[in-house]
Structures are given as C-alpha cells and as structure tokens.
Motif scaffolding. Structure first.
Motif, PDB file in Angstrom:
ATOM      1  N   GLN A 196       0.855  -1.194   0.000  1.00  0.00           N
ATOM      2  CA  GLN A 196       0.000   0.000   0.000  1.00  0.00           C
ATOM      3  C   GLN A 196       0.888   1.240   0.000  1.00  0.00           C
ATOM      4  OE1 GLN A 196      -2.094  -1.171   3.654  1.00  0.00           O
ATOM      5  NE2 GLN A 196      -3.988  -1.265   2.477  1.00  0.00           N
ATOM      6  N   ALA A 197       0.624   2.169  -0.923  1.00  0.00           N
ATOM      7  CA  ALA A 197       1.411   3.391  -1.006  1.00  0.00           C
ATOM      8  C   ALA A 197       0.637   4.442  -1.797  1.00  0.00           C
ATOM      9  CB  ALA A 197       2.755   3.123  -1.692  1.00  0.00           C
ATOM     10  N   ARG A 198       1.022   5.719  -1.573  1.00  0.00           N
ATOM     11  CA  ARG A 198       0.402   6.771  -2.382  1.00  0.00           C
ATOM     12  C   ARG A 198       0.756   6.561  -3.855  1.00  0.00           C
ATOM     13  NH1 ARG A 198      -1.943  10.973  -0.430  1.00  0.00           N
ATOM     14  NH2 ARG A 198      -0.853  10.751   1.560  1.00  0.00           N
ATOM     15  N   THR A 199       2.039   6.297  -4.128  1.00  0.00           N
ATOM     16  CA  THR A 199       2.477   5.914  -5.475  1.00  0.00           C
ATOM     17  C   THR A 199       3.420   4.733  -5.348  1.00  0.00           C
ATOM     18  OG1 THR A 199       4.374   7.430  -5.484  1.00  0.00           O
ATOM     19  CG2 THR A 199       2.279   8.258  -6.377  1.00  0.00           C
ATOM     20  N   LEU A 200       3.432   3.873  -6.331  1.00  0.00           N
ATOM     21  CA  LEU A 200       4.263   2.681  -6.283  1.00  0.00           C
ATOM     22  C   LEU A 200       4.876   2.438  -7.651  1.00  0.00           C
ATOM     23  CD1 LEU A 200       3.573  -0.653  -4.522  1.00  0.00           C
ATOM     24  CD2 LEU A 200       4.228  -0.673  -6.918  1.00  0.00           C
ATOM     25  N   SER A 201       6.176   2.150  -7.679  1.00  0.00           N
ATOM     26  CA  SER A 201       6.841   1.805  -8.930  1.00  0.00           C
ATOM     27  C   SER A 201       7.807   0.660  -8.698  1.00  0.00           C
ATOM     28  CB  SER A 201       7.580   3.015  -9.510  1.00  0.00           C
ATOM     29  OG  SER A 201       8.589   3.457  -8.622  1.00  0.00           O
ATOM     30  N   LEU A 202       7.953  -0.178  -9.695  1.00  0.00           N
ATOM     31  CA  LEU A 202       8.816  -1.349  -9.620  1.00  0.00           C
ATOM     32  C   LEU A 202       9.828  -1.295 -10.754  1.00  0.00           C
ATOM     33  CD1 LEU A 202       6.086  -4.088  -9.050  1.00  0.00           C
ATOM     34  CD2 LEU A 202       7.317  -2.787  -7.335  1.00  0.00           C
ATOM     35  N   THR A 203      11.086  -1.524 -10.417  1.00  0.00           N
ATOM     36  CA  THR A 203      12.149  -1.531 -11.409  1.00  0.00           C
ATOM     37  C   THR A 203      12.278  -2.932 -12.010  1.00  0.00           C
ATOM     38  OG1 THR A 203      13.318   0.152 -10.149  1.00  0.00           O
ATOM     39  CG2 THR A 203      14.606  -1.066 -11.761  1.00  0.00           C
ATOM     40  N   ALA A 204      12.712  -3.014 -13.259  1.00  0.00           N
ATOM     41  CA  ALA A 204      12.946  -4.307 -13.894  1.00  0.00           C
ATOM     42  C   ALA A 204      13.913  -5.126 -13.047  1.00  0.00           C
ATOM     43  CB  ALA A 204      13.524  -4.117 -15.292  1.00  0.00           C
ATOM     44  N   GLY A 205      13.551  -6.368 -12.798  1.00  0.00           N
ATOM     45  CA  GLY A 205      14.354  -7.239 -11.944  1.00  0.00           C
ATOM     46  C   GLY A 205      13.746  -7.476 -10.584  1.00  0.00           C
ATOM     47  N   ALA A 206      12.800  -6.633 -10.177  1.00  0.00           N
ATOM     48  CA  ALA A 206      12.124  -6.830  -8.891  1.00  0.00           C
ATOM     49  C   ALA A 206      11.251  -8.088  -8.941  1.00  0.00           C
ATOM     50  CB  ALA A 206      11.276  -5.618  -8.539  1.00  0.00           C
ATOM     51  N   LEU A 207      11.166  -8.779  -7.808  1.00  0.00           N
ATOM     52  CA  LEU A 207      10.391 -10.016  -7.714  1.00  0.00           C
ATOM     53  C   LEU A 207       9.404  -9.920  -6.559  1.00  0.00           C
ATOM     54  CD1 LEU A 207      13.247 -12.687  -8.020  1.00  0.00           C
ATOM     55  CD2 LEU A 207      11.592 -12.103  -9.789  1.00  0.00           C
ATOM     56  N   ILE A 208       8.145 -10.230  -6.840  1.00  0.00           N
ATOM     57  CA  ILE A 208       7.119 -10.338  -5.798  1.00  0.00           C
ATOM     58  C   ILE A 208       6.419 -11.663  -6.036  1.00  0.00           C
ATOM     59  CG2 ILE A 208       5.092  -9.300  -4.739  1.00  0.00           C
ATOM     60  CD1 ILE A 208       5.909  -6.638  -5.986  1.00  0.00           C
ATOM     61  N   VAL A 209       6.599 -12.623  -5.137  1.00  0.00           N
ATOM     62  CA  VAL A 209       6.123 -13.979  -5.409  1.00  0.00           C
ATOM     63  C   VAL A 209       5.443 -14.597  -4.184  1.00  0.00           C
ATOM     64  CG1 VAL A 209       7.717 -14.553  -7.271  1.00  0.00           C
ATOM     65  CG2 VAL A 209       8.468 -14.827  -4.912  1.00  0.00           C
ATOM     66  N   ALA A 210       4.390 -15.339  -4.465  1.00  0.00           N
ATOM     67  CA  ALA A 210       3.685 -16.117  -3.438  1.00  0.00           C
ATOM     68  C   ALA A 210       3.227 -17.424  -4.089  1.00  0.00           C
ATOM     69  CB  ALA A 210       2.506 -15.336  -2.862  1.00  0.00           C
ATOM     70  N   ASN A 211       4.184 -18.131  -4.664  1.00  0.00           N
ATOM     71  CA  ASN A 211       3.886 -19.370  -5.390  1.00  0.00           C
ATOM     72  C   ASN A 211       3.780 -20.568  -4.447  1.00  0.00           C
ATOM     73  OD1 ASN A 211       4.088 -18.058  -7.952  1.00  0.00           O
ATOM     74  ND2 ASN A 211       6.316 -18.173  -7.808  1.00  0.00           N
ATOM     75  N   GLY A 212       3.066 -21.595  -4.892  1.00  0.00           N
ATOM     76  CA  GLY A 212       2.950 -22.825  -4.116  1.00  0.00           C
ATOM     77  C   GLY A 212       4.122 -23.766  -4.337  1.00  0.00           C
ATOM     78  N   GLY A 213       4.398 -24.625  -3.352  1.00  0.00           N
ATOM     79  CA  GLY A 213       5.458 -25.622  -3.463  1.00  0.00           C
ATOM     80  C   GLY A 213       4.983 -26.874  -4.177  1.00  0.00           C
ATOM     81  N   GLY A 214       5.927 -27.611  -4.749  1.00  0.00           N
ATOM     82  CA  GLY A 214       5.597 -28.865  -5.427  1.00  0.00           C
ATOM     83  C   GLY A 214       5.380 -30.006  -4.437  1.00  0.00           C
ATOM     84  N   GLY A 215       4.575 -30.972  -4.806  1.00  0.00           N
ATOM     85  CA  GLY A 215       4.342 -32.143  -3.965  1.00  0.00           C
ATOM     86  C   GLY A 215       5.472 -33.152  -4.061  1.00  0.00           C
ATOM     87  N   GLY A 216       5.663 -33.941  -3.008  1.00  0.00           N
ATOM     88  CA  GLY A 216       6.710 -34.951  -2.992  1.00  0.00           C
ATOM     89  C   GLY A 216       6.332 -36.193  -3.784  1.00  0.00           C
ATOM     90  N   GLY A 217       7.344 -36.894  -4.289  1.00  0.00           N
ATOM     91  CA  GLY A 217       7.107 -38.125  -5.025  1.00  0.00           C
ATOM     92  C   GLY A 217       6.888 -39.314  -4.101  1.00  0.00           C
ATOM     93  N   GLY A 218       6.208 -40.325  -4.598  1.00  0.00           N
ATOM     94  CA  GLY A 218       5.933 -41.517  -3.805  1.00  0.00           C
ATOM     95  C   GLY A 218       7.125 -42.470  -3.736  1.00  0.00           C
ATOM     96  N   ALA A 219       7.226 -43.201  -2.628  1.00  0.00           N
ATOM     97  CA  ALA A 219       8.275 -44.208  -2.443  1.00  0.00           C
ATOM     98  C   ALA A 219       7.856 -45.520  -3.114  1.00  0.00           C
ATOM     99  CB  ALA A 219       8.524 -44.438  -0.957  1.00  0.00           C
ATOM    100  N   THR A 220       8.786 -46.471  -3.146  1.00  0.00           N
ATOM    101  CA  THR A 220       8.454 -47.779  -3.708  1.00  0.00           C
ATOM    102  C   THR A 220       9.234 -48.872  -2.968  1.00  0.00           C
ATOM    103  OG1 THR A 220       8.181 -49.015  -5.776  1.00  0.00           O
ATOM    104  CG2 THR A 220      10.274 -47.874  -5.463  1.00  0.00           C
ATOM    105  N   ARG A 221       8.793 -50.099  -3.130  1.00  0.00           N
ATOM    106  CA  ARG A 221       9.492 -51.276  -2.597  1.00  0.00           C
ATOM    107  C   ARG A 221       9.045 -52.476  -3.422  1.00  0.00           C
ATOM    108  NH1 ARG A 221       6.108 -54.625  -0.256  1.00  0.00           N
ATOM    109  NH2 ARG A 221       4.169 -53.926   0.692  1.00  0.00           N
ATOM    110  N   SER A 222       9.751 -53.592  -3.271  1.00  0.00           N
ATOM    111  CA  SER A 222       9.372 -54.796  -4.007  1.00  0.00           C
ATOM    112  C   SER A 222       8.293 -55.551  -3.240  1.00  0.00           C
ATOM    113  CB  SER A 222      10.588 -55.706  -4.197  1.00  0.00           C
ATOM    114  OG  SER A 222      10.936 -56.308  -2.964  1.00  0.00           O
ATOM    115  N   ALA A 223       7.552 -56.376  -3.958  1.00  0.00           N
ATOM    116  CA  ALA A 223       6.498 -57.166  -3.328  1.00  0.00           C
ATOM    117  C   ALA A 223       7.056 -58.307  -2.489  1.00  0.00           C
ATOM    118  CB  ALA A 223       5.559 -57.719  -4.401  1.00  0.00           C
ATOM    119  N   THR A 224       8.269 -58.776  -2.778  1.00  0.00           N
ATOM    120  CA  THR A 224       8.830 -59.941  -2.084  1.00  0.00           C
ATOM    121  C   THR A 224       9.646 -59.570  -0.851  1.00  0.00           C
ATOM    122  OG1 THR A 224      10.852 -59.870  -3.398  1.00  0.00           O
ATOM    123  CG2 THR A 224       9.005 -61.142  -4.291  1.00  0.00           C
ATOM    124  N   GLY A 225       9.987 -58.291  -0.740  1.00  0.00           N
ATOM    125  CA  GLY A 225      10.853 -57.884   0.362  1.00  0.00           C
ATOM    126  C   GLY A 225      12.323 -58.006   0.044  1.00  0.00           C
TER     127      GLY A 225
END
Length: 208
Positions: A87-116
C-alpha cells in the motif's frame, strides 16, 4: 482483497505417523507481509518479496523388518503461497524486482518390491515455490510409483499421481498459489517490468 492478512497453509501429510519410516513432511505455507508507504514505494532491481510455499517431502518406503506388511509412503503435499499486501500513495517497480507467493511442489511416492528382497527407495522432494513465474516441479517418484504435482503460480496446482498397486505410492499434490494485492491512492501502479506471481489484484487506498 487480502483481508484478513493470513499466511498460507502447509501441505497435507501422508497416512503414516511422524515416527514411521513411511512418513513424509509436508511443505510449509508461505508467510504474510503488509508493506505501507505514506508517500512513494519504489522497489529496485534487486528487491525480492518472497511468500512462497515449501516443497513436500518424498515418501519413505517403510522398514525392512515390516516389508511384507508395509505399503510404501506417499509423497507429502506442497505448502500454499502466503499473502502480500503493498500500500502506497504511489508505487513503482524496477525491472528485476520479484514479488512472489507461489505454491510448493508435492513430494514423489516411495516404492518397494512385493517380495521384500528388492530395494527400498524414497521419493524425491518437490521444489519450493520459485523466485519466478514458473511453477515449482513435483518430486520424482521412486521406481514405478507416482510423482508429485506441480505447485501453483500463474497456473493452478496439480494433483499428485494416484498409486496403481500396493507396492507403489501416490505423489503429493502441489500447493496453491497465494495472494498478492497492490493498492495506491489512484488505484494504479507501474507493474509491467517486474515479475509478480501469481498476478496481483489492484485497488485504491486512502493514506493520511
């Protein structure tokens, strides 16, 4: 609107307890920030405002001792992005500025053999929310299990893959993008040169 100003939510865990060798830690939610300038707010080329969510951990394969009874652990979900209010009376952003609120990626599943007798393999963690408009990648799965879903950014987050048999595990879902709002006295701001992800909402504000 970002009222109330709240941080993001952490991702979902898998069905295992935190002490289990199958467990996976969810990604943390992004934080919340309100930045107010009664006159001008200018963000330079090296400015970074980061409220990204964290990546979910990959699933654990279970223990050797209980191999025939355990199913491998699914990946944990990515955390959602947080909230940013400028919030500001006036606001300006220079090239290269970053404003981010991105979500994270989900984790991959594990595996194992059926026989142990086969290998015990963990899934890989998903990426943390990115310092760009690119979606965070989901973690790679072990073996033939399922990968995690990508986090939200300019696009919606993706679900992790569903397990197809007992010796495989599902991937965790990607975290949703958060919220960014920019308010100035005239309801306008020079934003085109900066990287803002997800896209912000705009409005006017009375500052005294």
């Amino acid at each position: 609107s970002v009222s109330p100003l709240l941080g993001g939510s952490r991702g979902g865990g898998n069905s295992a307890s935190s002490e289990s060798t199958r467990s996976a830690t969810p990604g943390a939610g992004g934080g919340a920030l309100q930045l107010v300038a009664c006159e001008e707010l200018r963000l330079g080329e090296h400015a970074i405002i980061d409220a990204n969510g964290g990546g979910g951990e990959g699933g654990g394969p279970g223990s050797v001792e209980n191999m025939l009874n355990d199913t491998p652990g699914g990946g944990a979900g990515g955390g959602s992005g947080g909230a940013i209010l400028l919030q500001a009376r006036t606001l300006s952003l220079t090239a290269g500025a970053l404003i981010v609120a991105n979500g994270g990626g989900g984790g991959g599943g594990a595996t194992r053999s059926a026989t142990g007798r086969g290998p015990l393999e963990h899934g890989e963690a998903g990426q943390d929310g990115q310092l760009s408009s690119q979606a965070a990648a989901g973690g790679r799965a072990a073996g033939a299990s399922e990968p995690g879903g990508a986090g939200g950014a300019l696009t919606l987050p993706l679900a992790g893959g569903a397990a197809k048999q007992r010796t495989h595990a599902a991937g965790g879902g990607g975290g949703a993008a958060g919220r960014i709002r920019i308010e100035t006295a005239a309801g306008d701001a020079i934003l085109e040169v900066a990287v803002i992800s997800p896209p912000p909402s705009r409005g006017s504000v009375l500052l005294e």
